[in-house]
Scaffold this motif. Structure first.
Motif, short mmCIF file in Angstrom:
data_model
loop_
_atom_site.label_atom_id
_atom_site.label_comp_id
_atom_site.label_asym_id
_atom_site.label_seq_id
_atom_site.Cartn_x
_atom_site.Cartn_y
_atom_site.Cartn_z
N PRO A 182 13.35 16.91 -2.34
CA PRO A 182 12.50 17.96 -1.74
C PRO A 182 12.37 17.74 -0.24
O PRO A 182 12.81 16.72 0.31
CB PRO A 182 11.16 17.78 -2.46
N GLU A 183 11.77 18.69 0.42
CA GLU A 183 11.60 18.58 1.86
C GLU A 183 10.62 17.45 2.18
O GLU A 183 9.58 17.31 1.55
CB GLU A 183 11.06 19.90 2.43
N ALA A 184 10.98 16.64 3.16
CA ALA A 184 10.15 15.50 3.56
C ALA A 184 9.06 15.99 4.52
O ALA A 184 9.32 16.19 5.71
CB ALA A 184 11.01 14.42 4.20
N VAL A 185 7.87 16.17 4.00
CA VAL A 185 6.74 16.65 4.81
C VAL A 185 5.82 15.46 5.10
O VAL A 185 5.22 14.90 4.17
CB VAL A 185 5.96 17.75 4.08
N PRO A 186 5.70 15.04 6.35
CA PRO A 186 4.86 13.87 6.66
C PRO A 186 3.38 14.20 6.53
O PRO A 186 2.96 15.34 6.78
CB PRO A 186 5.24 13.54 8.11
N PRO A 187 2.55 13.24 6.16
CA PRO A 187 1.09 13.49 6.08
C PRO A 187 0.46 13.48 7.47
O PRO A 187 1.06 13.02 8.45
CB PRO A 187 0.60 12.31 5.23
N ASP A 188 -0.75 13.97 7.53
CA ASP A 188 -1.50 13.98 8.77
C ASP A 188 -2.16 12.62 8.97
O ASP A 188 -3.04 12.22 8.21
CB ASP A 188 -2.57 15.09 8.74
N MET A 189 -1.69 11.89 9.99
CA MET A 189 -2.22 10.54 10.24
C MET A 189 -2.76 10.42 11.66
O MET A 189 -2.71 9.35 12.26
CB MET A 189 -1.12 9.49 10.00
N HIS A 190 -3.29 11.51 12.20
CA HIS A 190 -3.78 11.47 13.57
C HIS A 190 -5.03 10.60 13.69
O HIS A 190 -5.16 9.82 14.64
CB HIS A 190 -4.06 12.89 14.07
N ASP A 191 -5.95 10.72 12.75
CA ASP A 191 -7.20 9.94 12.80
C ASP A 191 -7.04 8.73 11.89
O ASP A 191 -7.50 8.71 10.74
CB ASP A 191 -8.38 10.80 12.37
N LEU A 192 -6.39 7.70 12.40
CA LEU A 192 -6.10 6.52 11.58
C LEU A 192 -7.38 5.77 11.20
O LEU A 192 -7.48 5.25 10.09
CB LEU A 192 -5.15 5.60 12.34
N ALA A 193 -8.34 5.71 12.11
CA ALA A 193 -9.59 5.00 11.80
C ALA A 193 -10.31 5.64 10.64
O ALA A 193 -10.86 4.95 9.76
CB ALA A 193 -10.49 4.97 13.04
N ALA A 194 -10.32 6.98 10.58
CA ALA A 194 -10.97 7.67 9.47
C ALA A 194 -10.23 7.41 8.16
O ALA A 194 -10.85 7.26 7.11
CB ALA A 194 -11.04 9.17 9.75
N LEU A 195 -8.90 7.34 8.22
CA LEU A 195 -8.13 7.06 7.02
C LEU A 195 -8.42 5.65 6.50
O LEU A 195 -8.54 5.44 5.28
CB LEU A 195 -6.63 7.20 7.31
N VAL A 196 -8.53 4.71 7.42
CA VAL A 196 -8.82 3.33 7.00
C VAL A 196 -10.20 3.25 6.35
O VAL A 196 -10.38 2.61 5.30
CB VAL A 196 -8.74 2.38 8.21
N GLU A 197 -11.19 3.92 6.93
CA GLU A 197 -12.54 3.92 6.36
C GLU A 197 -12.54 4.60 4.99
O GLU A 197 -13.22 4.15 4.06
CB GLU A 197 -13.50 4.61 7.31
N GLU A 198 -11.80 5.69 4.88
CA GLU A 198 -11.70 6.37 3.59
C GLU A 198 -11.08 5.46 2.54
O GLU A 198 -11.54 5.41 1.38
CB GLU A 198 -10.85 7.64 3.73
N ALA A 199 -10.04 4.73 2.93
CA ALA A 199 -9.38 3.83 1.99
C ALA A 199 -10.32 2.71 1.55
O ALA A 199 -10.33 2.31 0.38
CB ALA A 199 -8.12 3.24 2.62
N ARG A 200 -11.12 2.21 2.47
CA ARG A 200 -12.05 1.13 2.12
C ARG A 200 -13.11 1.61 1.14
O ARG A 200 -13.66 0.81 0.38
CB ARG A 200 -12.70 0.58 3.38
N GLN A 201 -13.42 2.89 1.16
CA GLN A 201 -14.36 3.44 0.20
C GLN A 201 -13.71 3.72 -1.14
O GLN A 201 -14.38 3.71 -2.18
CB GLN A 201 -14.97 4.73 0.76
N ARG A 202 -12.40 3.96 -1.13
CA ARG A 202 -11.71 4.36 -2.35
C ARG A 202 -11.05 3.21 -3.10
O ARG A 202 -11.00 3.23 -4.33
CB ARG A 202 -10.62 5.39 -2.02
#
Length: 490
Positions: A288-308
């Motif tokens: 399938p088409e390779a669609v990259p995820p939105d990773m502009h706010d890396l700090a928010a992603l890290v915090e989200e991962a720590r909660q999940r």
């Protein structure tokens, strides 16, 4: 004039042959497509969602994690048993001696979670002759009913073993749930890895088969040209070498595809939980088409991962368990000061002293171990475990952040590789086609054509590998973020 006419005829034939070669050229290096006449009989394409769904239903590792949840439920039920109502029966008869009497006693006790308070009650009946110092054992003929309460003021008041065990068992249920989530997260990640390995192996096999097909077509034409004296015999021999080499490549590609199919079968299971081996006809036509995820706010992603992330949530629950154990150990170092209140009432007939006898008792019990080494040792152990868990939580949080950064870096690199591989493949295809044209005109050799075609095949494989790497990195990225697609536990 005859020579000129013959030259024109030969020229026209050559131009017609070159035109047919150009018409076929655009289809030479495309992956095989299904025959339209056989679409109705085609086996459905095996998707990643289908494999994941089958694995979630019957993968043994996930079933084992589910049983750990059931075991935690059993531990929680056992901890609730600390508050079970206790019923005791006792009978005693004097069968020899100066005093003949009989005693019957029924008591009931109910522990509660209200500051460690215990309620108790009972009925007893004592008949016969008693010595003066056991006069209280005698009751009226209907017996004595009693009821009372025991309240710990210090030790076992704020917390006791019953309440601590129940609270820890409830946390153990959450821990088992997080263990299940971690197993689920890892299962989805591994399933995606194995699935894209299988798809890439299918692309490798398709490229190897296309290269072999090109050599086989060229071999038939070369034999005719050699027989007509239009090409050297060594060219046909060299093409035979190419055929053998590409057949070997196809065998190796088929072996890899079978190996990847067997690894995927570990997760793709039927309704009975038995592994199913996918067949080549179930391969998708392309990535399938390779669609990259939105990773502009890396700090928010890290915090989200720590909660999940389940492992971090599990460590937090384990920390709470140890805090409960520490609080209990500290409380057990305190003196035991219990207040007991009880009332009793006789019923029925008897001596004047026993008729409707009413009594009320109040008492204080003091219990103080002098060394308190057990409680102090357990306190020290709990505090050390809290320090250890704090370090584990910090390490796990740092690991989560680095995993997200690593997955993001892998996705970025894979996207760059895909773009470069596509350009490389287009250039290599053009060179292979031009070299084949030169060979048909007698300006090249089979060896040079073979090298060009192999370079084009390697470029096609590089693109497929970059695509597989992207989707495998995407699976790592989703796992690093803790995306379960299921409701998160508190």
């Amino acid at each position: 004039m005859k020579r000129i006419a013959l030259a024109w005829i030969v020229g026209l034939l050559v131009l017609a042959w070159i035109g047919a070669a150009h018409a076929e050229r655009s289809e030479r290096f495309k992956l095989p497509r299904p025959d339209p006449s056989a679409v109705q009989d085609q086996v459905p394409v095996l998707t990643l969602e289908a494999v994941t769904e089958a694995a979630l239903l019957s993968f043994p590792g996930l079933v084992a994690a589910e049983q750990r949840k059931a075991a935690a439920d059993g531990e929680q039920l056992a901890a609730e048993g600390g508050f079970d109502t206790q019923l005791k029966l006792q009978s005693r008869w004097s069968i020899a001696g100066l005093y003949e009497n009989r005693n019957y006693d029924v008591s009931i006790e109910q522990p509660t979670g209200l500051w460690g308070t215990t309620f108790f009650g009972g009925w007893r009946r004592g008949t016969g002759n008693y010595p003066v110092y056991e006069g209280k054992s005698q009751t009226a003929d209907a017996g004595e009913v009693r009821a009372g309460v025991n309240i710990p003021l210090w030790r076992n008041g704020p917390i006791d073993r019953r309440r601590a065990s129940l609270a820890q068992a409830e946390l153990a249920q959450l821990i088992a749930g997080h263990d299940y989530d971690a197993a689920l997260l890892e299962l989805k990640r591994v399933v995606a890895q194995r699935y894209w390995d299988w798809v890439f192996a299918g692309r490798r096999r398709a490229v190897a088969r296309e290269l072999l097909t090109i050599s086989e077509r060229r071999d038939a034409g070369l034999r005719q040209r050699v027989a007509a004296g239009d090409a050297a015999a060594i060219e046909a021999t060299d093409n035979q070498r190419t055929l053998l080499e590409r057949r070997e490549r196809l065998i190796a590609a088929e072996r890899m595809l079978e190996q990847m199919a067997l690894q995927l079968a570990l997760y793709w299971r039927d309704a009975d939980g038995e592994p199913r081996i996918p067949i080549p006809e179930q391969l998708p036509e392309a990535f399938p088409e390779a669609v990259p995820p939105d990773m502009h706010d890396l700090a928010a992603l890290v915090e989200e991962a720590r909660q999940r992330r389940p492992e971090l949530r599990k460590l937090e629950q384990q920390r709470k368990q140890v805090e409960i154990e520490r609080d209990l150990a500290r409380n057990q170092q305190a003196p035991g000061i219990d207040i007991a209140l009880m009332g009793a009432q006789d019923f029925g007939t008897g001596t004047s002293k026993l008729i409707n006898r009413e009594e009320f008792y109040a008492g204080v019990t003091l219990d103080l171990p002098l060394q308190r080494r057990v409680a102090r040792g357990r306190t020290q152990t709990a505090e050390a475990n809290l320090q250890r868990l704090a370090a584990d939580i910090r390490l796990a949080a740092d690991r989560v952040a680095l995993e997200i950064r690593d997955a993001g870096s892998a996705l970025k690199a894979a996207r760059q590789r895909i773009a470069l591989a596509r350009e490389q493949r287009a250039t290599a295809r053009q060179l292979a086609e031009a070299e084949r044209d030169r060979f048909e005109l007698g300006d090249s050799t089979v060896l040079t054509v073979d090298l060009r075609e192999l370079a084009a095949g390697d470029a096609a494989l590089a693109e497929a590998e970059a695509m597989a790497t992207f989707f495998k990195a995407m699976a790592d990225y989703r796992a690093a973020l803790g995306w379960l697609d299921t409701p998160a536990r508190d």
